[in-house]
Design a protein around this motif. Structure first.
Motif, PDB file in Angstrom:
ATOM      1  N   SER A  84       0.891  -1.322   0.123  1.00 13.56           N
ATOM      2  CA  SER A  84       0.091   0.210  -0.061  1.00 13.56           C
ATOM      3  C   SER A  84       0.791   1.228  -0.059  1.00 13.56           C
ATOM      4  O   SER A  84       2.068   1.304   0.343  1.00 13.56           O
ATOM      5  CB  SER A  84      -0.983  -0.125   1.294  1.00 13.56           C
ATOM      6  OG  SER A  84      -1.862  -1.081   1.083  1.00 13.56           O
TER       7      SER A  84
ATOM      8  N   LEU B 212       0.461   5.519   0.901  1.00 12.35           N
ATOM      9  CA  LEU B 212      -0.025   6.699   1.338  1.00 12.35           C
ATOM     10  C   LEU B 212       0.668   7.948   0.883  1.00 12.35           C
ATOM     11  O   LEU B 212       1.771   8.131   0.956  1.00 12.35           O
ATOM     12  CB  LEU B 212      -0.043   6.787   2.813  1.00 12.35           C
ATOM     13  CG  LEU B 212      -0.293   5.567   3.465  1.00 12.35           C
ATOM     14  CD1 LEU B 212      -0.339   5.614   5.200  1.00 12.35           C
ATOM     15  CD2 LEU B 212      -1.927   4.854   3.269  1.00 12.35           C
TER      16      LEU B 212
ATOM     17  N   ASP C  47       8.041  -0.442   7.082  1.00 11.26           N
ATOM     18  CA  ASP C  47       7.427   0.601   6.663  1.00 11.26           C
ATOM     19  C   ASP C  47       8.253   1.654   6.469  1.00 11.26           C
ATOM     20  O   ASP C  47       9.371   2.162   7.386  1.00 11.26           O
ATOM     21  CB  ASP C  47       6.273   0.947   7.821  1.00 11.26           C
ATOM     22  CG  ASP C  47       5.208  -0.074   7.812  1.00 11.26           C
ATOM     23  OD1 ASP C  47       5.002  -1.038   6.945  1.00 11.26           O
ATOM     24  OD2 ASP C  47       4.545  -0.248   8.863  1.00 11.26           O
TER      25      ASP C  47
ATOM     26  N   LEU D 179       3.817   0.885   2.500  1.00 10.72           N
ATOM     27  CA  LEU D 179       3.606   0.044   3.685  1.00 10.72           C
ATOM     28  C   LEU D 179       3.530  -1.293   3.046  1.00 10.72           C
ATOM     29  O   LEU D 179       2.707  -1.825   2.206  1.00 10.72           O
ATOM     30  CB  LEU D 179       2.016   0.172   3.941  1.00 10.72           C
ATOM     31  CG  LEU D 179       1.763   1.659   4.792  1.00 10.72           C
ATOM     32  CD1 LEU D 179       0.460   1.676   5.125  1.00 10.72           C
ATOM     33  CD2 LEU D 179       2.732   1.670   6.068  1.00 10.72           C
TER      34      LEU D 179
ATOM     35  N   THR E  89       0.755  -4.817   3.240  1.00  7.98           N
ATOM     36  CA  THR E  89      -0.347  -4.098   3.940  1.00  7.98           C
ATOM     37  C   THR E  89      -1.551  -4.129   2.742  1.00  7.98           C
ATOM     38  O   THR E  89      -1.190  -3.364   1.547  1.00  7.98           O
ATOM     39  CB  THR E  89       0.002  -2.893   4.597  1.00  7.98           C
ATOM     40  OG1 THR E  89       0.987  -3.225   5.631  1.00  7.98           O
ATOM     41  CG2 THR E  89      -1.301  -2.269   5.178  1.00  7.98           C
TER      42      THR E  89
ATOM     43  N   ALA F  77      -4.060  -0.181   5.277  1.00  4.30           N
ATOM     44  CA  ALA F  77      -3.673   0.789   4.844  1.00  4.30           C
ATOM     45  C   ALA F  77      -4.218   2.144   5.301  1.00  4.30           C
ATOM     46  O   ALA F  77      -3.950   3.171   5.750  1.00  4.30           O
ATOM     47  CB  ALA F  77      -3.763   0.979   3.238  1.00  4.30           C
ATOM     48  N   ARG F  78      -5.787   2.045   5.365  1.00  2.00           N
ATOM     49  CA  ARG F  78      -6.724   2.822   5.928  1.00  2.00           C
ATOM     50  C   ARG F  78      -6.492   3.053   7.319  1.00  2.00           C
ATOM     51  O   ARG F  78      -6.476   4.289   7.758  1.00  2.00           O
ATOM     52  CB  ARG F  78      -8.039   2.425   5.480  1.00  2.00           C
ATOM     53  CG  ARG F  78      -8.992   3.519   6.207  1.00  2.00           C
ATOM     54  CD  ARG F  78     -10.207   3.279   5.607  1.00  2.00           C
ATOM     55  NE  ARG F  78     -11.471   4.212   6.088  1.00  2.00           N
ATOM     56  CZ  ARG F  78     -11.699   5.630   5.555  1.00  2.00           C
ATOM     57  NH1 ARG F  78     -11.077   5.609   4.159  1.00  2.00           N
ATOM     58  NH2 ARG F  78     -12.593   6.328   5.980  1.00  2.00           N
TER      59      ARG F  78
ATOM     60  N   ALA G  31      -3.189   5.035   8.029  1.00  2.00           N
ATOM     61  CA  ALA G  31      -3.436   6.471   7.533  1.00  2.00           C
ATOM     62  C   ALA G  31      -4.126   7.274   8.829  1.00  2.00           C
ATOM     63  O   ALA G  31      -3.867   8.341   8.950  1.00  2.00           O
ATOM     64  CB  ALA G  31      -4.065   6.749   6.233  1.00  2.00           C
TER      65      ALA G  31
ATOM     66  N   ALA H  80      -4.928   6.792   0.502  1.00  2.00           N
ATOM     67  CA  ALA H  80      -4.431   5.300   0.670  1.00  2.00           C
ATOM     68  C   ALA H  80      -4.740   4.422  -0.404  1.00  2.00           C
ATOM     69  O   ALA H  80      -5.889   3.951  -0.703  1.00  2.00           O
ATOM     70  CB  ALA H  80      -4.999   4.679   1.943  1.00  2.00           C
TER      71      ALA H  80
ATOM     72  N   SER I  92      -3.798   1.061  -2.672  1.00  2.00           N
ATOM     73  CA  SER I  92      -3.254  -0.827  -2.244  1.00  2.00           C
ATOM     74  C   SER I  92      -3.332  -1.325  -3.721  1.00  2.00           C
ATOM     75  O   SER I  92      -3.861  -1.112  -4.603  1.00  2.00           O
ATOM     76  CB  SER I  92      -4.373  -1.362  -1.365  1.00  2.00           C
ATOM     77  OG  SER I  92      -4.172  -0.578   0.099  1.00  2.00           O
TER      78      SER I  92
ATOM     79  N   SER J  89      -9.546   6.263   0.927  1.00  2.00           N
ATOM     80  CA  SER J  89      -8.880   4.995   0.429  1.00  2.00           C
ATOM     81  C   SER J  89      -9.652   4.314  -0.652  1.00  2.00           C
ATOM     82  O   SER J  89     -10.687   4.682  -0.969  1.00  2.00           O
ATOM     83  CB  SER J  89      -8.504   4.151   1.586  1.00  2.00           C
ATOM     84  OG  SER J  89      -9.959   3.706   2.325  1.00  2.00           O
TER      85      SER J  89
END
Length: 530
Positions: free
Chosen positions: A383, A385, A424, A438, A441, A446-447, A450, A478, A480, A515
């Motif tokens: 993921s 961000l 990370d 990430l 992930t 991810a959310r 974040a 975010a 993925s 996300s």
């Protein structure tokens, strides 16, 4: 970027290198010392050997001279014994005197040692001689006559050298006592030996230019000395070095001594004559004995010194080269260490943001490519961000760039500390934007991350009046990626998708996370490919 610092240099080898140089110097010094010691020992041994050889030679020469002198005196004494016997048996009437005179002349002619034969009466008058014509005179005053007059000793007496009254030459008197039939003193029989006889005899021996041959009575009276000096005849040298050695060591001896006559240091050997009160000594000058040794030693010493100097020069050059090499090695080690430090600094500068201390955009892009390849290879999700500080331009306009930089560092620190795993990574993407990679992930995780980061920045409480929240806040997108069979992630498309989600979060009012879970088009949100 911090200012570059000069690479340190060395004035000498490091302590770890010094023993090798010291050992080299020690070995070279020991070798030179051994070479010098060997030459010194060789020279000393050669000197001792040469002195020993000449000591043996002078001793043999003294023995030969003493034997020759004793032999000559025995011949003279034998002749005297015959003269005494004739006088005591035949008397000295006219007929006996003529026969005796003829016999004495015959002996002088046959015996080269004899200079003359004489018979003196009890009053010292000349009775019979080997001379061609009779001479009137009296020898009662002579020491040898007085000796026989006062002593009944029938043996041979050798007196001090005197000048002959018949010829005027220096002679060595050899005499015997003549007794009357009743045992009273009847006179003296004398055989004179020319001092020149000894000169002719001793000149045939080689004792060098400064050498000496000495014949003296054992009371120290000089009979003959070579080199010849008439003034020395009859002089007493009993306090000289030879006689001191004679009285100390006995009839035979050898020693290095300084002459009392001329002060020259010589190697002396002496020998006392058997049955006669005479001493023969031979001597060679120490300087002449050691002349050849000195030349050879000087030459060898010069060669040794030259070799030592050459060795010292070559050794000094080698040691210098060792020192230089060690210096270069030490400097290279330090330079390598310094270079490694500088490389580490450059690596940090190349991968870290100078303001915030977190990864820079270049490092972020490198990490993102690597993680997308790993995700495509392993099938694990990854993921991304993208984060932006809300209304940051207004913050700068109000507080200035210095305060803006400080807030950037605080936000970056909060983002870094808010990540839960070492894998990370947070990076400054540009300006007030940040990116977080990430690995492993998915969209839900991810959310969650974040949101946690948004709250961490919110908790900083950095005052921001131009933000509706009144403090500094962030917005985040975010995205993925979960690769399917044969799919490969495109970093640019991945960043574009996350950026779009960030834009949506800003459009929805900021201070929020948008996300893939918020995307109703789930088919598009689940994957993408090139």
């Amino acid at each position: 970027m911090p200012p570059s610092q000069p690479v340190p240099t060395l004035s000498g080898p490091l302590p770890s290198k010094r023993p090798a140089v010291q050992h080299a110097i020690l070995v070279l010094s020991l070798f030179c010392a051994l070479l010098v010691a060997a030459q010194a020992w060789s020279a000393w041994s050669a000197q001792r050997s040469r002195l020993a050889e000449h000591a043996a030679a002078t001793s043999n020469m003294a023995g030969a001279l003493s034997a020759q002198a004793a032999g000559s005196l025995r011949i003279v004494d034998t002749v005297l014994m015959s003269v005494v016997e004739r006088v005591e048996q035949d008397g000295l009437d006219q007929r006996a005197s003529n026969r005796l005179r003829s016999h004495m002349r015959n002996m002088v002619g046959q015996v080269k040692e004899l200079h003359g034969l004489f018979v003196y009466g009890a009053d010292g008058s000349w009775l019979v001689s080997s001379l061609d014509r009779p001479l009137a005179g009296n020898n009662q005053d002579r020491d040898y006559f007085q000796y026989h007059l006062k002593n009944k000793d029938r043996g041979t007496h050798i007196g001090a050298p005197v000048r002959s009254r018949s010829s005027g030459v220096w002679i060595l008197p050899v005499s015997r006592r003549i007794d009357n039939p009743d045992g009273s003193f009847g006179g003296v029989a004398l055989g004179s030996v020319r001092i020149d006889f000894f000169a002719d005899l001793y000149d045939s021996f080689d004792v060098g230019k400064a050498g000496v041959i000495l014949l003296a009575l054992d009371n120290g009276t000089v009979v003959y000395r070579r080199p010849f000096n008439e003034k020395l005849i009859g002089q007493n040298i009993a306090n000289g070095a030879v006689f001191k050695l004679y009285w100390k060591n006995g009839p035979v001896g050898t020693a290095m001594m300084q002459s009392k006559v001329d002060g020259v240091v010589r190697l002396y050997s002496y020998r006392h004559l058997d049955n006669f009160p005479l001493l023969v000594a031979t001597a060679e000058s120490k300087q002449e004995i050691l002349a050849e040794w000195q030349k050879s030693t000087l030459l060898l010493s010069a060669v040794t010194v030259l070799v030592v100097l050459l060795l010292a020069g070559v050794g000094a050059r080698l040691v210098r080269q060792m020192i230089i090499r060690n210096q270069m090695e030490d400097e290279l080690v330090l330079a390598k260490e310094h270079l490694q430090e500088r490389n580490q600094e450059l690596t940090v500068l190349a991968t870290r943001d100078g303001l915030t201390g977190i990864a820079n955009r270049r490092h972020f892009e490198e990490t993102l490519r690597l993680e997308l390849r790993r995700a495509a290879r392993t099938g694990a999700p990854v993921s991304l961000l993208l984060i932006d500080i809300d209304f940051f331009k207004k913050y700068n306009d109000r507080y200035g760039h210095v305060a803006g930089d400080a807030s950037l560092r605080q936000v970056a620190s909060a983002l870094r500390d808010g990540l839960g795993r070492p894998s990370d990574q947070v990076a400054r993407y540009g300006g007030e934007e940040f990116a977080v990679v990430l690995p492993g992930t998915g969209a839900v995780g991810a959310r969650y991350v974040a949101e946690r980061l948004r709250l961490a920045v919110l908790e900083l409480g950095i005052e921001h009046p131009d933000n509706p929240a009144g403090i500094v806040t962030i917005s985040a997108g975010a995205a993925s990626f979960h690769a399917g069979p044969g799919e490969a992630g495109d970093p640019d498309l991945f960043v574009t998708r996350a950026d779009a989600l960030l834009y949506r979060a800003k459009a929805d009012g900021r201070n929020r996370v948008c996300s893939d879970l918020d995307n109703t088009e789930s088919a598009e949100a689940s994957s993408f490919s090139i």
